[in-house]
Design a protein around this motif. Structure first.
Motif, PDB file in Angstrom:
ATOM      1  N   ALA A  90      -5.733 -20.020  14.948  1.00 19.04           N
ATOM      2  CA  ALA A  90      -6.235 -18.965  15.831  1.00 19.04           C
ATOM      3  C   ALA A  90      -6.019 -19.329  17.296  1.00 19.04           C
ATOM      4  O   ALA A  90      -5.655 -18.471  18.117  1.00 19.04           O
ATOM      5  N   VAL A  91      -6.234 -20.601  17.649  1.00 20.77           N
ATOM      6  CA  VAL A  91      -6.018 -21.032  19.030  1.00 20.77           C
ATOM      7  C   VAL A  91      -4.544 -20.903  19.397  1.00 20.77           C
ATOM      8  O   VAL A  91      -4.200 -20.493  20.514  1.00 20.77           O
ATOM      9  N   GLU A  92      -3.652 -21.216  18.466  1.00 17.89           N
ATOM     10  CA  GLU A  92      -2.218 -21.039  18.723  1.00 17.89           C
ATOM     11  C   GLU A  92      -1.903 -19.575  19.018  1.00 17.89           C
ATOM     12  O   GLU A  92      -1.111 -19.263  19.921  1.00 17.89           O
ATOM     13  N   GLU A  93      -2.511 -18.667  18.273  1.00 16.91           N
ATOM     14  CA  GLU A  93      -2.297 -17.237  18.517  1.00 16.91           C
ATOM     15  C   GLU A  93      -2.793 -16.854  19.911  1.00 16.91           C
ATOM     16  O   GLU A  93      -2.159 -16.060  20.614  1.00 16.91           O
ATOM     17  N   ILE A  94      -3.925 -17.424  20.291  1.00 20.25           N
ATOM     18  CA  ILE A  94      -4.496 -17.125  21.611  1.00 20.25           C
ATOM     19  C   ILE A  94      -3.573 -17.619  22.714  1.00 20.25           C
ATOM     20  O   ILE A  94      -3.331 -16.918  23.710  1.00 20.25           O
ATOM     21  N   ILE A  95      -3.031 -18.816  22.542  1.00 21.73           N
ATOM     22  CA  ILE A  95      -2.103 -19.364  23.532  1.00 21.73           C
ATOM     23  C   ILE A  95      -0.871 -18.475  23.658  1.00 21.73           C
ATOM     24  O   ILE A  95      -0.425 -18.137  24.763  1.00 21.73           O
ATOM     25  N   GLU A  96      -0.318 -18.063  22.504  1.00 18.98           N
ATOM     26  CA  GLU A  96       0.877 -17.225  22.508  1.00 18.98           C
ATOM     27  C   GLU A  96       0.607 -15.842  23.100  1.00 18.98           C
ATOM     28  O   GLU A  96       1.519 -15.203  23.634  1.00 18.98           O
ATOM     29  N   ALA A 147      -7.254 -28.332  19.715  1.00 18.05           N
ATOM     30  CA  ALA A 147      -6.151 -27.366  19.635  1.00 18.05           C
ATOM     31  C   ALA A 147      -5.704 -26.934  21.027  1.00 18.05           C
ATOM     32  O   ALA A 147      -4.499 -26.803  21.287  1.00 18.05           O
ATOM     33  N   LEU A 148      -6.641 -26.727  21.922  1.00 18.47           N
ATOM     34  CA  LEU A 148      -6.280 -26.363  23.287  1.00 18.47           C
ATOM     35  C   LEU A 148      -5.560 -27.507  23.989  1.00 18.47           C
ATOM     36  O   LEU A 148      -4.591 -27.294  24.721  1.00 18.47           O
ATOM     37  N   GLY A 149      -6.035 -28.714  23.767  1.00 22.39           N
ATOM     38  CA  GLY A 149      -5.425 -29.876  24.410  1.00 22.39           C
ATOM     39  C   GLY A 149      -3.987 -30.087  24.000  1.00 22.39           C
ATOM     40  O   GLY A 149      -3.156 -30.552  24.797  1.00 22.39           O
ATOM     41  N   ARG A 150      -3.669 -29.699  22.765  1.00 19.68           N
ATOM     42  CA  ARG A 150      -2.288 -29.855  22.285  1.00 19.68           C
ATOM     43  C   ARG A 150      -1.366 -28.791  22.853  1.00 19.68           C
ATOM     44  O   ARG A 150      -0.178 -29.040  23.040  1.00 19.68           O
ATOM     45  N   GLY A 151      -1.933 -27.573  23.119  1.00 18.93           N
ATOM     46  CA  GLY A 151      -1.036 -26.486  23.468  1.00 18.93           C
ATOM     47  C   GLY A 151      -1.255 -25.800  24.791  1.00 18.93           C
ATOM     48  O   GLY A 151      -0.317 -25.252  25.366  1.00 18.93           O
TER      49      GLY A 151
END
Length: 321
Positions: free
Chosen positions: A97-103, A133-137
């Motif tokens: 979900a965090v990846e989707e938010i970043i994208e 998750a935020l720290g990675r992306g």
């Protein structure tokens, strides 16, 4: 000037979709440590009795969709809102979900666990997953993590209204004892100054007051067998105690859970209900909020409280269903 984009991340515990997934799900809960065959068999048996998948994922997705529509019909500030769902121990994962938010290009993230009360053990685990998750992306996305919402007005009123309705269904509502419940945690959290129990008792007090309930107790449910003391009293023990005190009408209302899932269907509807029946007690449970429009409005208000730049007055839309 482009509109601000606020992403809302709703999070829940997670639940297997098939019986064949129970062992992997249980292993995930245990941080990768494989549970014993006996433990897997017991959990599988419980899921078999209540049915899989439980409604948890479906109602959480429905809640997310309704909240997104409401936020964009009645935006708290001059921006756009997207709502995403992530599960702590199953799919869709919080990291996904965090990846989707970043994208999506969001510049702000409001993270809300669909459990109103804070404990470092429980809510702290969600926060770690989000931050990792935020720290990675996308370390630059502004994170606003809501640690608790146990006194949120709309939430309290919705639970209290459900309690009032079910209480009126008993033959003699004045004789009803309400038992508010939540998931038990290791008792050591109290020595560590954790606010979990204090928040639960506060929510119970406020719901009882709004529902006009004078006779109420608080009990824990869903205790795990880890070899250390867990918070009590246990719900089943409370039912036995009430029977010994000649009470025959008991209303069990979960304030620690908001959705239908294993802990509601098994711990209350099966385990506690069977014990109550054997003791001659009538036990009833109010419906869970799930994706109730009242919960949608409460979460909308929660997001509005966190919005730094309120929108200019405008004609507001209102979701009706």
């Amino acid at each position: 000037m482009p509109l601000n984009h606020t992403a809302i991340l709703l999070m829940a515990y997670g639940s297997p979709n098939r019986l064949e997934e129970v062992e992997a799900y249980f292993t995930d809960i245990r941080g990768g440590r494989t549970p014993s065959r006996e433990a897997v068999a017991e959990l599988t048996s419980r899921y078999r009795r209540v049915g899989v998948p439980t409604p948890l994922l479906a109602v959480s997705l429905e809640l997310a969709g309704r909240l997104e529509r409401q936020l964009n019909l009645d935006p708290p500030d001059d921006g756009i809102y997207t709502v995403h769902l992530g599960m702590k121990h199953w799919t869709p994962r919080i990291a996904t979900a965090v990846e989707e938010i970043i994208e999506s290009g969001a510049d702000r993230l409001i993270a809300i666990v669909l459990a109103p009360h804070y404990s470092k053990i429980s809510i702290g685990g969600y926060r770690r997953q989000v931050e990792q998750a935020l720290g990675r992306g996308a370390p630059d996305i502004r994170l606003d993590f809501v640690e608790s919402w146990h006194e949120l007005d709309g939430f309290l009123e919705a639970v209290a209204e459900n309690v009032r309705i079910v209480r009126a269904e008993f033959t003699d509502p004045d004789d009803v004892v309400a038992v508010f419940t939540a998931h038990s945690l290791p008792a050591r959290i109290l020595d560590e100054g954790d606010p979990y129990q204090e928040q639960l008792l506060r929510t119970s007090e406020l719901v009882a007051r709004r529902a006009g309930i004078e006779q109420w107790r608080f009990s824990y449910q869903s205790q795990s067998h880890t070899g250390e003391p867990w918070l009590g009293p246990d719900l089943v023990d409370t039912v036995e105690e009430l029977a010994g005190q000649a009470h025959r009408s008991v209303l069990v209302a979960s304030v620690g859970f908001i959705a239908d899932h294993l802990e509601i269907f098994y711990d209350i509807d099966i385990e506690a209900k069977e014990k109550a029946d054997s003791l001659g007690i009538e036990l009833r449970r109010p419906p869970m909020l799930n994706a109730d429009p009242r919960l949608v409005r409460a979460l909308h208000a929660l997001v509005a409280q966190r919005s730094p730049h309120p929108a200019l007055p405008r004609e507001r839309g209102r979701e009706t269903k």
